[in-house]
Design a protein around this motif. Sequence first.
Motif: not given
Length: 246
Positions: A20-23, A37-45, A47-53, A73-78
């Motif tokens: 999981k690395v930045a460009a 059932s869930h929406l999941k998100a994670e950063l390439s840098s 991060s932890e993985r977060r989810s919501v129903v 509270d996350w910073h991301y570019d794309v």
Amino acid sequence: MVDTMEASQAKQARERAKPKVAAPDGRIVLAVDIGGSHLKAELSSGSERRSVVSGREMTAAKMVAALTDLTADWHYDVVAMGYPGAVVAHRPAADPFNLGPGWKGFDFEKALGKPVRVVNDALMQAIGSYEAGRMLFLGLGTGLGSAMIAENVCLPLELAHMPYKKATFEDYVGERGLEGRGKGRWRKSVFDVADRLAAALLPDYIVIGGGNVEKLKDLPLKCRRGSNENAFRGGFRVWLDDSLRL
């Protein structure tokens, strides 16, 4: 010997999913997996993985609101999104059957204020599983997800509803087939479907992923075991791997 080989394949899949690395230019990718059932998100840098129903009440606008709160509270570019349905020009081409309305043609870039690439969810997992050559991806879940990557060219497929025996591929190897016909007959169908598609599409190898791949003790010839972890790796690669042609 088979158990040892499967353990080795599982370990290799986990290792492939780890990076999981930045460009090189410092861009950070937010990978989003939109599920029924869930929406999941994670950063390439890293991060932890977060989810919501999610569920049948989640419209596209509600998803954006939930994602904004989830990543406040996350910073991301794309952003890379894996969408459970057909995609045209990085926008949903139709509403999904297991979520709310309002997805078709939705402008995620305008809503999120970031560059967004939307791909079919099976294709995103396929991208995360791809190594080289011609790869066919089959996702065993509620239905049958499918995609092919041929010499870095990424091709979403819609094989689920093609005629097969007395119904469709999805009816035999999706959740309905597993629950209605039993695990033993379902496994035989998975082997048969994989063999037929291998003969038709001539891949160098097949990756079988999705949640129900865990219910396969053995794998058909030329097949490798995938992992849902690869969906996020695929999301990162959508932006960070310039060799891929989407």
